[in-house]
Write a protein that holds these residues in place. Structure first.
Motif, PDB file in Angstrom:
ATOM      1  N   THR A  82       0.813  -1.223   0.000  1.00  0.00           N
ATOM      2  CA  THR A  82       0.000   0.000   0.000  1.00  0.00           C
ATOM      3  C   THR A  82       0.841   1.265   0.000  1.00  0.00           C
ATOM      4  O   THR A  82       0.329   2.340  -0.259  1.00  0.00           O
ATOM      5  CB  THR A  82      -0.940   0.007   1.224  1.00  0.00           C
ATOM      6  N   PHE A  83       2.123   1.151   0.294  1.00  0.00           N
ATOM      7  CA  PHE A  83       2.995   2.320   0.343  1.00  0.00           C
ATOM      8  C   PHE A  83       3.710   2.587  -0.980  1.00  0.00           C
ATOM      9  O   PHE A  83       4.490   3.513  -1.076  1.00  0.00           O
ATOM     10  CB  PHE A  83       4.050   2.140   1.451  1.00  0.00           C
ATOM     11  N   TYR A  84       3.415   1.796  -1.986  1.00  0.00           N
ATOM     12  CA  TYR A  84       4.128   1.916  -3.247  1.00  0.00           C
ATOM     13  C   TYR A  84       3.182   2.279  -4.374  1.00  0.00           C
ATOM     14  O   TYR A  84       2.079   1.759  -4.455  1.00  0.00           O
ATOM     15  CB  TYR A  84       4.831   0.597  -3.603  1.00  0.00           C
ATOM     16  N   GLU A  85       3.634   3.133  -5.250  1.00  0.00           N
ATOM     17  CA  GLU A  85       2.883   3.456  -6.464  1.00  0.00           C
ATOM     18  C   GLU A  85       3.451   2.575  -7.571  1.00  0.00           C
ATOM     19  O   GLU A  85       4.648   2.589  -7.837  1.00  0.00           O
ATOM     20  CB  GLU A  85       3.070   4.929  -6.823  1.00  0.00           C
ATOM     21  N   PRO A  87       3.719   1.420 -11.552  1.00  0.00           N
ATOM     22  CA  PRO A  87       3.508   1.946 -12.903  1.00  0.00           C
ATOM     23  C   PRO A  87       2.364   1.216 -13.602  1.00  0.00           C
ATOM     24  O   PRO A  87       2.081   0.050 -13.326  1.00  0.00           O
ATOM     25  CB  PRO A  87       4.830   1.664 -13.622  1.00  0.00           C
ATOM     26  N   GLU A  88       1.713   1.902 -14.516  1.00  0.00           N
ATOM     27  CA  GLU A  88       0.591   1.321 -15.263  1.00  0.00           C
ATOM     28  C   GLU A  88       1.011   0.085 -16.056  1.00  0.00           C
ATOM     29  O   GLU A  88       0.218  -0.804 -16.276  1.00  0.00           O
ATOM     30  CB  GLU A  88       0.024   2.356 -16.238  1.00  0.00           C
ATOM     31  N   GLU A  89       2.277   0.022 -16.485  1.00  0.00           N
ATOM     32  CA  GLU A  89       2.751  -1.087 -17.302  1.00  0.00           C
ATOM     33  C   GLU A  89       2.740  -2.413 -16.550  1.00  0.00           C
ATOM     34  O   GLU A  89       2.722  -3.461 -17.161  1.00  0.00           O
ATOM     35  CB  GLU A  89       4.176  -0.838 -17.815  1.00  0.00           C
ATOM     36  N   LEU A  90       2.813  -2.341 -15.227  1.00  0.00           N
ATOM     37  CA  LEU A  90       2.822  -3.577 -14.440  1.00  0.00           C
ATOM     38  C   LEU A  90       1.433  -4.186 -14.418  1.00  0.00           C
ATOM     39  O   LEU A  90       0.460  -3.553 -14.081  1.00  0.00           O
ATOM     40  CB  LEU A  90       3.266  -3.297 -13.010  1.00  0.00           C
ATOM     41  N   LYS A  91       1.399  -5.428 -14.789  1.00  0.00           N
ATOM     42  CA  LYS A  91       0.145  -6.162 -14.771  1.00  0.00           C
ATOM     43  C   LYS A  91       0.256  -7.294 -13.767  1.00  0.00           C
ATOM     44  O   LYS A  91       1.345  -7.710 -13.406  1.00  0.00           O
ATOM     45  CB  LYS A  91      -0.166  -6.697 -16.157  1.00  0.00           C
ATOM     46  N   HIS A  92      -0.846  -7.813 -13.360  1.00  0.00           N
ATOM     47  CA  HIS A  92      -0.900  -8.977 -12.457  1.00  0.00           C
ATOM     48  C   HIS A  92      -0.326  -8.663 -11.075  1.00  0.00           C
ATOM     49  O   HIS A  92       0.252  -9.513 -10.439  1.00  0.00           O
ATOM     50  CB  HIS A  92      -0.169 -10.178 -13.051  1.00  0.00           C
TER      51      HIS A  92
END
Length: 93
Positions: A82-85, A87-92
């Motif tokens: 929950t403390f990490y953003e 990237p959109e590219e990461l899936k699964h």
């Protein structure tokens, strides 16, 4: 057949990232267990990978001891994503 060991079967589906337990079967050896697992659990070509593990080789925790085993992790909030953003590219994830 009554002396054949029990094997646990795990299948990875075509669109899955992990193997999931789907059942058990008796077989004389690992090769036979794989072949039987293929015939029994992937009849519709839904799997891409099969794992078979002798049931006797699996060590499992006791559900009655779950609080003792899992409670210490609750006080380590930094381990939760929950403390990490991401990237959109990461899936699964």
């Amino acid at each position: 057949m009554k002396n054949w060991p029990l094997w646990e079967v795990f299948i990875r589906s075509k669109n899955g990232l992990e193997h999931r337990h789907c059942g058990s079967l008796h077989a004389s050896d690992a090769t036979m267990a794989l072949e039987n697992a293929r015939d029994v659990y992937t009849r519709r070509n839904e799997g891409v990978s099969i794992w078979v593990v002798p049931s006797a080789q699996i060590t499992a925790s006791d559900p009655d001891d779950s609080s003792e085993l899992f409670e210490p992790a609750k006080d380590k909030a930094y381990r939760h994503p929950t403390f990490y953003e991401l990237p959109e590219e990461l899936k699964h994830m």
